[in-house]
Design a protein around this motif. Structure first.
Motif, PDB file in Angstrom:
ATOM      1  N   THR A   1      49.528 -12.113  98.406  1.00  0.00           N
ATOM      2  CA  THR A   1      48.103 -11.764  98.405  1.00  0.00           C
ATOM      3  C   THR A   1      47.841 -10.785  99.545  1.00  0.00           C
TER       4      THR A   1
ATOM      5  N   ASP B   1      42.719  -8.008  92.273  1.00  0.00           N
ATOM      6  CA  ASP B   1      41.803  -8.687  93.186  1.00  0.00           C
ATOM      7  C   ASP B   1      42.543  -9.382  94.322  1.00  0.00           C
ATOM      8  N   GLY B   2      43.478  -8.651  94.922  1.00  0.00           N
ATOM      9  CA  GLY B   2      44.168  -9.165  96.101  1.00  0.00           C
ATOM     10  C   GLY B   2      45.492  -9.859  95.833  1.00  0.00           C
ATOM     11  N   THR B   3      45.856 -10.094  94.588  1.00  0.00           N
ATOM     12  CA  THR B   3      47.138 -10.725  94.290  1.00  0.00           C
ATOM     13  C   THR B   3      48.180  -9.648  93.965  1.00  0.00           C
TER      14      THR B   3
ATOM     15  N   ASN C   1      52.174  -8.958  92.421  1.00  0.00           N
ATOM     16  CA  ASN C   1      53.256  -9.513  91.630  1.00  0.00           C
ATOM     17  C   ASN C   1      54.159  -8.363  91.178  1.00  0.00           C
TER      18      ASN C   1
ATOM     19  N   ASP D   1      44.396  -8.799 101.664  1.00  0.00           N
ATOM     20  CA  ASP D   1      42.971  -8.586 101.896  1.00  0.00           C
ATOM     21  C   ASP D   1      42.831  -7.354 102.781  1.00  0.00           C
TER      22      ASP D   1
ATOM     23  N   ARG E   1      55.914 -11.956  95.456  1.00  0.00           N
ATOM     24  CA  ARG E   1      54.630 -12.546  95.117  1.00  0.00           C
ATOM     25  C   ARG E   1      53.807 -12.637  96.393  1.00  0.00           C
TER      26      ARG E   1
END
Length: 660
Positions: free
Chosen positions: A212, A189-191, A193, A214, A210
């Motif tokens: 995010t 959902d957009g993260t 790692n 969109d 790390r």
């Protein structure tokens, strides 16, 4: 009535259960249909063969896909993976279609290959237009359009939720190999790692990422951390530029992307911590920048590249506004503007990276500083080049404490070391303790005025810089296509010789300018003392430094006794003192081409009232050598007893030239 309602509800529930059972029974067929539909959609969009060898449910809503491959037509395989585990929502099954969710990909291999013009990956970036992505528009490729396609392709293919295990990405070409290994990559959902190891040629970087993303708004924010003590080294720098660049942490973001009128504009920011740069043209040792950042606005189009307002660059505590543009067609035009806000002087000096400006390390100051610079050049109209540079200080600006170097040392006697090719070759005292030191009052006015005429006529008027001379030097260098003229003032030459090593680095020129500015704007040293030191340290031949040493080496006399012709000769060899022999023939006579220099310098001195008309009329472009210089220069047999040649014709010709 209630009985009928209960019977109806029972029938409806039974039908739902029957439908659910049927969907579950035939879900395999539904899965097979979905896979074929996906394969068809990808193959219709791209010139590839996309295959899934096997797909089946492992429980009510879990699917395993295996043997997945993506092979471009007539090209090497681009992607394969052992298996993909996915979850299928029950709701999608009830709707008669399958939507994959929570993908888990094991042992994926993405291999990009390029050999000449043949590759297996550029088809991914094809345009919606009729022409292919690598089509070059008339007059040149639009790299803004190309980058826009790349960004949109990458963002459009970002999965919502995926978990990669052992993902391997590689690029292979005859000249370069890149290998990326990710033990895991999670996107949820957009993260983002992941941990990864990147090997580019001989450089191996271990890092964590790390962030995010969109995809809908083309927003990206990511932080890259080194996962070992080696830091992250930037590839290609050593191979292409002969240097190294490394850092501990990088934060980067893309906040906005717009593509309008064939130009791509990107907005975002980036921050680097513990940046280390090493290159012999920048500095002689590692340059450490603890923290640097940029808020950028960049526009790229056809034949156009720009860094636009409100781009800000920060180095430690110092912040500058930056604007730059390069247009390559129809004319090459370069514009650059740098403006800072008022910076506390202490912040400015503390922001200078250690290892970059040795003499300025540790300075403490008060007040504020503000810098402005603008540059414009049209390569088809070089003579119209514009350059302005100005460093302003507040009225209360002053140096509270010198750091590693006391700039005011040249007001008294000091020890000076001469460097060649970065190595010390001679050390001597600049002051009365040195028998070869000559006070300015004991140096011939002819020599002083000839040097000022040739090297820096405005020395006693300017504040250390001559912008017009510098502008003309840039124009000359651009016309010649190489560095042929410097534009340095006597103040700058003095600082270079006294305070800076002879390592020819880019930053040396910046350090030189700062020290000159401090000396001139704070009136740390008088003009007479600066000129006196200059005359006593500049090179004039083989291990010959200073006016007294030079006058004795060439003419066997004191510097106060030098005549006009001797002074102009000494002035002529200042730019290239090691080539002093080229000025003479084997008999010790000045070569004919020296006449032009005598005519030029002598004429200017006459027009400025530095010599009389009679002195100019009697100026002859020749000197008589004595001492060590004669032994080194004169190699022809001694003909002093023979009849001297008739030089009247040459003299008349020379006098005529001097009159021009």
């Amino acid at each position: 009535m209630k009985k009928r309602i209960l019977i109806g509800v029972g029938i409806f529930v039974s039908l739902l259960l029957i439908l659910l059972v049927l969907l579950i029974i035939f879900r395999g067929k539904l899965l097979e249909y979905t896979i074929k539909k996906v394969e068809a959609r990808i193959e219709n969009k791209y010139p590839v063969d996309f295959k899934v060898q096997d797909a089946h449910f492992t429980d009510i809503n879990s699917v395993v896909l295996s043997g997945i491959s993506l092979v471009p037509h007539d090209r090497d395989t681009l992607f394969v993976t052992d298996s993909v585990h996915a979850t299928v929502s029950i709701r999608s099954i009830l709707k008669g279609r399958i939507v994959f969710d929570k993908l888990q990909v094991a042992n994926g291999y993405l291999t990009a290959r390029k050999n000449g013009d043949i590759n297996n990956f550029t088809f991914l970036f094809k345009s919606d237009k009729a022409e292919p992505a690598d089509t070059t528009a008339k007059g040149g490729r639009n790299y803004g359009e190309l980058l826009n396609r790349l960004i949109e392709t990458a963002f459009d293919n970002v999965p919502n939720q995926v978990d990669f295990k052992n993902l391997n990405v590689s690029y292979e070409s005859p000249n370069r190999t890149i290998a990326v290994k990710m033990p895991f990559l999670k996107m949820d959902d957009g993260t983002i790692n992941t941990e990864l190891t990147i090997q580019m040629d001989s450089i191996v970087n271990n890092m964590r990422v790390r962030g995010t993303i969109d995809p809908g708004d083309y927003n990206l924010s990511a932080s890259v951390y080194a996962s070992d003590k080696n830091g992250i080294r930037v590839p290609y720098v050593e191979e292409k530029f002969g240097g190294t660049v490394a850092f501990d942490t990088l934060h980067v973001s893309l906040e906005d992307k717009k593509y309008r009128k064939d130009r791509l504009t990107l907005r975002g920011n980036a921050k680097v911590q513990n940046l280390v740069v090493n290159h012999p043209r920048i500095a002689t040792e590692d340059v450490l920048v603890k923290e640097s950042a940029v808020d950028y606005v960049v526009t790229i189009g056809k034949d156009f590249y720009a860094i636009e307002e409100p781009t800000k660059v920060r180095v430690n505590h110092a912040v500058a506004n930056l604007q730059a543009s390069y247009q390559s067609n129809p004319s090459k035009i370069i514009d650059l503007k740098v403006n800072t806000e008022k910076i506390p002087a202490n912040d400015f000096f503390e922001s200078l990276p250690p290892g970059l400006f040795e003499n300025l390390d540790g300075i403490k100051a008060q007040g504020t500083l503000q810098y402005k610079m603008s540059f414009h050049v049209n390569m088809d109209q070089l003579d119209s080049l514009k350059f302005d540079s100005d460093l302003d200080a507040s009225k209360d600006f002053k140096i509270l404490k010198w750091g590693k170097t006391n700039i005011e040392k040249i007001n008294g006697s000091f020890v000076h070391t001469v460097y060649e090719y970065g190595k010390p070759v001679r050390t001597f005292t600049v002051g009365p303790a040195n028998p070869f030191f000559a006070p300015i009052s004991q140096i011939s006015p002819y020599l002083r005025n000839a040097i000022l005429t040739a090297e820096d006529a405005g020395f006693y008027k300017h504040n250390g810089f001559h912008e017009e001379a510098f502008r003309q030097a840039i124009i000359k260098n651009l016309k010649e296509g190489e560095f042929v003229r410097g534009g340095s003032t006597i103040s700058m030459q003095l600082v270079k010789n006294v305070f800076l090593t002879r390592h020819k680095t880019i930053t040396r020129k910046v350090e030189e300018a700062i020290i000159v500015w401090l000396i001139e704007n704070l009136d740390l040293v008088s003009k007479n003392r600066m000129f006196e030191v200059y005359l006593n340290i500049i090179e004039w031949g083989p291990n010959v430094y200073g006016a007294k040493d030079a006058s004795r080496f060439y003419f066997g006399k004191q510097p106060s006794e030098l005549n006009l012709a001797e002074s102009i000769f000494l002035t002529s060899i200042i730019p290239s003192p090691k080539r002093y022999r080229s000025s003479f023939d084997s008999h010790g006579n000045l070569r004919n081409w020296k006449g032009y220099y005598y005519r030029l310098i002598g004429g200017i001195m006459r027009r400025r009232g530095l010599i009389t008309e009679a002195e100019y009329e009697n100026l002859y472009p020749n000197v008589t050598l004595y001492g060590r210089a004669r032994d080194l220069i004169v190699t022809a047999p001694d003909t002093s007893m023979s009849e001297e040649p008739d030089t009247s014709e040459f003299e008349l010709e020379t006098i005529d030239l001097l009159d021009l």
